[in-house]
Design an enzyme around this catalytic site. Structure first.
Site, PDB file in Angstrom:
ATOM      1  N   TYR A  11       2.786 -25.190 -13.023  1.00  0.00           N
ATOM      2  CA  TYR A  11       4.855 -26.256 -13.350  1.00  0.00           C
ATOM      3  C   TYR A  11       5.192 -25.303 -14.356  1.00  0.00           C
ATOM      4  O   TYR A  11       6.427 -25.400 -14.029  1.00  0.00           O
ATOM      5  CB  TYR A  11       4.819 -27.564 -13.102  1.00  0.00           C
ATOM      6  CG  TYR A  11       6.201 -28.291 -13.346  1.00  0.00           C
ATOM      7  CD1 TYR A  11       6.842 -27.704 -12.321  1.00  0.00           C
ATOM      8  CD2 TYR A  11       5.993 -29.618 -13.570  1.00  0.00           C
ATOM      9  CE1 TYR A  11       8.045 -28.122 -12.129  1.00  0.00           C
ATOM     10  CE2 TYR A  11       7.057 -30.388 -13.852  1.00  0.00           C
ATOM     11  CZ  TYR A  11       8.361 -29.389 -13.010  1.00  0.00           C
ATOM     12  OH  TYR A  11       9.874 -30.693 -13.025  1.00  0.00           O
ATOM     13  N   ASP A  31      -4.863 -17.895 -15.069  1.00  0.00           N
ATOM     14  CA  ASP A  31      -5.222 -19.481 -14.326  1.00  0.00           C
ATOM     15  C   ASP A  31      -6.682 -18.961 -13.493  1.00  0.00           C
ATOM     16  O   ASP A  31      -6.814 -17.873 -13.312  1.00  0.00           O
ATOM     17  CB  ASP A  31      -3.962 -19.236 -13.782  1.00  0.00           C
ATOM     18  CG  ASP A  31      -3.566 -20.674 -13.224  1.00  0.00           C
ATOM     19  OD1 ASP A  31      -3.126 -21.329 -13.862  1.00  0.00           O
ATOM     20  OD2 ASP A  31      -4.639 -21.159 -12.422  1.00  0.00           O
ATOM     21  N   ARG A  35      -5.464 -25.197  -8.579  1.00  0.00           N
ATOM     22  CA  ARG A  35      -3.804 -26.198  -8.904  1.00  0.00           C
ATOM     23  C   ARG A  35      -3.535 -26.285  -6.612  1.00  0.00           C
ATOM     24  O   ARG A  35      -3.519 -26.734  -6.138  1.00  0.00           O
ATOM     25  CB  ARG A  35      -2.889 -26.218  -8.677  1.00  0.00           C
ATOM     26  CG  ARG A  35      -1.495 -26.657  -8.660  1.00  0.00           C
ATOM     27  CD  ARG A  35      -0.463 -27.178  -9.704  1.00  0.00           C
ATOM     28  NE  ARG A  35       0.591 -28.285  -9.262  1.00  0.00           N
ATOM     29  CZ  ARG A  35       0.778 -28.464  -9.541  1.00  0.00           C
ATOM     30  NH1 ARG A  35       0.543 -29.419 -10.945  1.00  0.00           N
ATOM     31  NH2 ARG A  35       2.585 -29.552  -9.548  1.00  0.00           N
ATOM     32  N   THR A 144      -0.847 -36.894 -22.036  1.00  0.00           N
ATOM     33  CA  THR A 144      -0.421 -37.915 -21.313  1.00  0.00           C
ATOM     34  C   THR A 144       0.532 -38.612 -22.453  1.00  0.00           C
ATOM     35  O   THR A 144      -0.418 -39.525 -22.864  1.00  0.00           O
ATOM     36  CB  THR A 144      -0.632 -37.585 -20.080  1.00  0.00           C
ATOM     37  OG1 THR A 144       0.380 -38.464 -19.501  1.00  0.00           O
ATOM     38  CG2 THR A 144      -1.670 -37.599 -19.670  1.00  0.00           C
ATOM     39  N   SER A 179      -5.698 -44.361 -14.662  1.00  0.00           N
ATOM     40  CA  SER A 179      -6.265 -43.854 -13.589  1.00  0.00           C
ATOM     41  C   SER A 179      -7.404 -42.250 -13.909  1.00  0.00           C
ATOM     42  O   SER A 179      -7.241 -42.242 -15.243  1.00  0.00           O
ATOM     43  CB  SER A 179      -5.357 -42.578 -12.529  1.00  0.00           C
ATOM     44  OG  SER A 179      -4.864 -41.252 -13.636  1.00  0.00           O
ATOM     45  N   LYS A 185      -7.710 -37.379 -20.034  1.00  0.00           N
ATOM     46  CA  LYS A 185      -6.660 -37.119 -20.843  1.00  0.00           C
ATOM     47  C   LYS A 185      -7.053 -37.928 -22.377  1.00  0.00           C
ATOM     48  O   LYS A 185      -7.775 -37.147 -24.199  1.00  0.00           O
ATOM     49  CB  LYS A 185      -5.088 -36.889 -20.687  1.00  0.00           C
ATOM     50  CG  LYS A 185      -5.239 -36.757 -19.426  1.00  0.00           C
ATOM     51  CD  LYS A 185      -4.641 -34.985 -19.960  1.00  0.00           C
ATOM     52  CE  LYS A 185      -3.363 -34.312 -19.536  1.00  0.00           C
ATOM     53  NZ  LYS A 185      -3.868 -32.631 -19.492  1.00  0.00           N
ATOM     54  N   GLN A 208       3.117 -35.705 -23.452  1.00  0.00           N
ATOM     55  CA  GLN A 208       3.699 -35.745 -22.587  1.00  0.00           C
ATOM     56  C   GLN A 208       4.297 -37.014 -21.279  1.00  0.00           C
ATOM     57  O   GLN A 208       3.278 -37.295 -20.481  1.00  0.00           O
ATOM     58  CB  GLN A 208       3.681 -34.528 -21.751  1.00  0.00           C
ATOM     59  CG  GLN A 208       4.917 -34.061 -21.072  1.00  0.00           C
ATOM     60  CD  GLN A 208       4.936 -32.122 -20.468  1.00  0.00           C
ATOM     61  OE1 GLN A 208       6.145 -31.725 -20.741  1.00  0.00           O
ATOM     62  NE2 GLN A 208       3.937 -31.940 -19.636  1.00  0.00           N
ATOM     63  N   VAL A 211       7.776 -34.682 -16.279  1.00  0.00           N
ATOM     64  CA  VAL A 211       8.648 -33.669 -16.365  1.00  0.00           C
ATOM     65  C   VAL A 211       9.460 -33.681 -15.621  1.00  0.00           C
ATOM     66  O   VAL A 211       8.504 -33.782 -13.876  1.00  0.00           O
ATOM     67  CB  VAL A 211       7.948 -32.421 -16.516  1.00  0.00           C
ATOM     68  CG1 VAL A 211       8.856 -31.324 -17.441  1.00  0.00           C
ATOM     69  CG2 VAL A 211       7.118 -32.648 -17.530  1.00  0.00           C
ATOM     70  N   VAL A 254       9.923 -45.970  -3.503  1.00  0.00           N
ATOM     71  CA  VAL A 254       9.346 -47.369  -4.335  1.00  0.00           C
ATOM     72  C   VAL A 254       8.252 -48.263  -4.285  1.00  0.00           C
ATOM     73  O   VAL A 254       7.751 -47.970  -3.381  1.00  0.00           O
ATOM     74  CB  VAL A 254      10.853 -47.810  -5.209  1.00  0.00           C
ATOM     75  CG1 VAL A 254      10.283 -49.002  -5.952  1.00  0.00           C
ATOM     76  CG2 VAL A 254      12.311 -47.053  -4.927  1.00  0.00           C
TER      77      VAL A 254
HETATM   78  N1  LIG Z   1       3.863 -32.408 -15.146  1.00  0.00           N
HETATM   79  C1  LIG Z   1       4.148 -33.476 -15.841  1.00  0.00           C
HETATM   80  O1  LIG Z   1       4.843 -33.912 -15.666  1.00  0.00           O
HETATM   81  C2  LIG Z   1       3.183 -32.922 -16.888  1.00  0.00           C
HETATM   82  C3  LIG Z   1       3.293 -34.444 -17.267  1.00  0.00           C
HETATM   83  C4  LIG Z   1       2.211 -34.998 -18.383  1.00  0.00           C
HETATM   84  C5  LIG Z   1       1.584 -34.174 -18.803  1.00  0.00           C
HETATM   85  N2  LIG Z   1       1.310 -33.236 -18.180  1.00  0.00           N
HETATM   86  C6  LIG Z   1       0.096 -32.104 -18.604  1.00  0.00           C
HETATM   87  O2  LIG Z   1       0.354 -30.330 -18.592  1.00  0.00           O
HETATM   88  C7  LIG Z   1       0.072 -29.780 -18.399  1.00  0.00           C
HETATM   89  C8  LIG Z   1      -0.069 -28.743 -17.276  1.00  0.00           C
HETATM   90  O3  LIG Z   1       1.253 -29.804 -16.081  1.00  0.00           O
HETATM   91  P1  LIG Z   1       1.621 -28.977 -14.561  1.00  0.00           P
HETATM   92  O4  LIG Z   1       2.262 -30.090 -14.225  1.00  0.00           O
HETATM   93  O5  LIG Z   1       2.134 -27.603 -15.539  1.00  0.00           O
HETATM   94  O6  LIG Z   1       0.264 -28.920 -13.817  1.00  0.00           O
HETATM   95  P2  LIG Z   1      -0.055 -28.098 -13.131  1.00  0.00           P
HETATM   96  O7  LIG Z   1      -1.518 -28.303 -12.227  1.00  0.00           O
HETATM   97  O8  LIG Z   1       0.970 -26.986 -12.464  1.00  0.00           O
HETATM   98  O9  LIG Z   1      -0.857 -26.340 -14.257  1.00  0.00           O
HETATM   99  C9  LIG Z   1      -1.943 -26.268 -14.272  1.00  0.00           C
HETATM  100  C10 LIG Z   1      -2.101 -24.926 -14.343  1.00  0.00           C
HETATM  101  O10 LIG Z   1      -4.052 -25.134 -14.668  1.00  0.00           O
HETATM  102  C11 LIG Z   1      -4.664 -23.887 -13.782  1.00  0.00           C
HETATM  103  N3  LIG Z   1      -5.562 -24.852 -14.422  1.00  0.00           N
HETATM  104  C12 LIG Z   1      -6.970 -25.865 -14.181  1.00  0.00           C
HETATM  105  N4  LIG Z   1      -8.018 -25.839 -14.241  1.00  0.00           N
HETATM  106  C13 LIG Z   1      -7.916 -24.253 -14.732  1.00  0.00           C
HETATM  107  C14 LIG Z   1      -9.239 -24.142 -15.079  1.00  0.00           C
HETATM  108  N5  LIG Z   1     -10.185 -25.093 -15.069  1.00  0.00           N
HETATM  109  N6  LIG Z   1      -8.969 -22.856 -15.116  1.00  0.00           N
HETATM  110  C15 LIG Z   1      -7.921 -22.385 -15.661  1.00  0.00           C
HETATM  111  N7  LIG Z   1      -6.627 -22.167 -15.090  1.00  0.00           N
HETATM  112  C16 LIG Z   1      -6.677 -23.886 -14.592  1.00  0.00           C
HETATM  113  C17 LIG Z   1      -4.331 -24.453 -12.025  1.00  0.00           C
HETATM  114  O11 LIG Z   1      -4.271 -23.127 -11.120  1.00  0.00           O
HETATM  115  C18 LIG Z   1      -2.360 -24.769 -12.940  1.00  0.00           C
HETATM  116  O12 LIG Z   1      -1.455 -23.247 -12.075  1.00  0.00           O
HETATM  117  C19 LIG Z   1      -1.556 -30.112 -17.362  1.00  0.00           C
HETATM  118  O13 LIG Z   1      -2.824 -30.815 -18.586  1.00  0.00           O
HETATM  119  C20 LIG Z   1      -0.944 -31.708 -17.606  1.00  0.00           C
HETATM  120  O14 LIG Z   1      -2.004 -32.760 -17.791  1.00  0.00           O
HETATM  121  C21 LIG Z   1       2.114 -32.693 -17.214  1.00  0.00           C
END
Ligand SMILES: NC(=O)c1ccc[n+]([C@@H]2O[C@H](COP(=O)([O-])OP(=O)(O)OC[C@H]3O[C@@H](n4cnc5c(N)ncnc54)[C@H](O)[C@@H]3O)[C@@H](O)[C@H]2O)c1
Length: 382
Positions: A11, A31, A35, A144, A179, A185, A208, A211, A254
């Site tokens: 994402y 990647d 996911r 996070t 969790s 994290k 973060q 989002v 909610v």
């Molecule tokens: N989206 C949010 O609101 C949010 C908020 C706080 C923190 N984060 C952090 O930001 C980061 C990205 O979040 P996101 O929402 O894009 O998640 P996401 O799941 O969409 O993206 C993470 C990507 O990493 C890949 N991945 C996971 N483990 C892997 C591995 N061992 N090797 C290669 N690829 C791997 C997954 O396939 C996925 O495409 C994460 O670490 C998440 O914890 C996200």
């Protein structure tokens, strides 16, 4: 700069890869589709029809003349990751590659084990690959705000000065995650801090908040380039879930009293924050922690916002409190510092009514793809 984006199909990862390629950086995105595989296994597929990473990069190049190099591989496999580092020699690595779903991490033994093993091994391997192949490389790690939990005191940016029995020192701010995912994290941060203070790495840990959004200048160029937009109980963040529920005509779910307050940001601000961190790197031997969010909202405030704008668009939005599947405080004190990124130059994009309306309009285009079976919570903490 040579930028390696781990989790480049995600994402946040894919929009980051495009944005940085457009700015003239040399970008590689890695990647292993974790996911997508988990989403398939748990019936939590995205609302948007997202081509895979290779196809997206292929679609992006002729539209922009810019290249995103793709590596399909597992960051938890050190042999694979160190090969990528040796070949690409990144000046900065942006580490998004983790299992990011709190509900998934709480489903059962196997999901908890996958989350723990994947997230910690990926972070450990990034550290080791930097140390052995690219010692000057700046690590930008996505943490996070959930690492801090909801303490009854002000949350600082990563560190806390403590005076105890007449003596003073500075420590990582106390963390108490809600969790197993959030706990991984916390453990990542401790791992990074050990290697920073012992081996002089340069690391930025971005704490973060949730989002929202699916629009960036590059994503808006072509439907094939939009980020994976999830609205289910496993991968959907609360704003994205409520927007989709409003469009589907399902009451906004909610959890409990709805007083859970967090710091939120638009996807385009995530891109700004990560770029600012990249252009202003942490020093050698520094673990810089920045709280990455723009505005505080309670769950009730988000529901009210979506209802107000949705009603104005004729959606007739209802809000319903349901039993909270999580173990968390539903009413609490919350005041978190977040000046670091603003000092680096962040220009925040607040969640205005126009922004909410824009997101609803985008989701309406995919209305037929909404599966109501994915909306109610399927995982309980206890
Ligand atoms: N989206 C949010 O609101 C949010 C908020 C706080 C923190 N984060 C952090 O930001 C980061 C990205 O979040 P996101 O929402 O894009 O998640 P996401 O799941 O969409 O993206 C993470 C990507 O990493 C890949 N991945 C996971 N483990 C892997 C591995 N061992 N090797 C290669 N690829 C791997 C997954 O396939 C996925 O495409 C994460 O670490 C998440 O914890 C996200």
């Amino acid at each position: 700069m040579r930028v390696l984006i781990l989790g480049g199909d995600g994402y946040l990862g894919w929009p980051t890869a495009m944005a940085f390629a457009m700015k003239g950086h040399e970008v590689a995105a890695m990647d292993n589709y974790l996911r997508r595989n988990i989403a398939r296994e748990t019936c939590s597929e995205a609302l948007t029809p997202n081509p895979n990473l290779i196809e997206r990069a292929r679609a992006f190049q002729p539209l922009t003349g810019k290249k995103v190099e793709v590596v399909i591989g597992d960051c938890a496999d050190y042999r694979v990751l160190s090969e990528v580092f040796n070949k690409f020699q990144p000046e900065v690595v942006i580490h998004y590659a983790e299992q990011p779903s709190a509900p998934y991490s709480m489903m059962g033994y196997e999901q908890a084990r996958v989350t723990l093993a994947n997230n910690l091994t990926a972070t450990f391997n990034v550290i080791q690959a930097v140390m052995s192949s690219a010692p000057q490389c700046h690590i930008i790690k996505l943490g996070t705000m959930g690492e801090y939990g909801t303490p009854n005191i002000d949350i600082e940016e990563g560190w806390l000065d403590i005076e105890h029995n007449g003596r003073k020192d500075k420590f990582l701010f106390p963390r108490q995650a809600g969790s197993l995912y959030h706990t991984t994290k916390v453990l990542d941060t401790d791992l990074l801090w050990f290697y920073v203070r012992t081996f002089g790495l340069r690391v930025t840990d971005l704490m973060q908040g949730p989002v929202y959004g699916l629009s960036t200048p590059e994503a808006d160029m072509d439907e094939r380039l939009i980020p994976n937009f999830h609205y289910d109980d496993i991968f959907g963040t609360v704003v994205n879930r409520f927007l989709t529920q409003a469009v589907a005509g399902v009451p906004l779910t909610v959890y409990g009293k709805g007083g859970q307050t967090r710091g939120y940001l638009n996807l385009i601000d995530t891109l700004q924050c990560v770029e600012l961190a990249m252009l202003n790197p942490a020093g050698k031997g520094e673990l810089r922690i920045l709280n990455q969010f723009v505005e505080l909202f309670s769950v009730n405030q988000i529901a009210d916002k979506v209802k107000k704008v949705g009603d104005g668009m004729g959606l007739n939005v209802k809000i319903e409190s349901i039993a909270n599947p999580r173990k968390e405080r539903e009413e609490h004190y919350y005041n978190a510092a977040h000046s670091g990124l603003k000092e680096l130059g962040l220009k925040p994009h607040p969640m205005t009514d126009e922004v909410v309306a824009g997101m609803l309009e985008r989701i309406i285009r995919y209305r037929e793809r909404i599966d109501r079976g994915k909306i109610m919570p399927r995982v309980r903490w206890s």
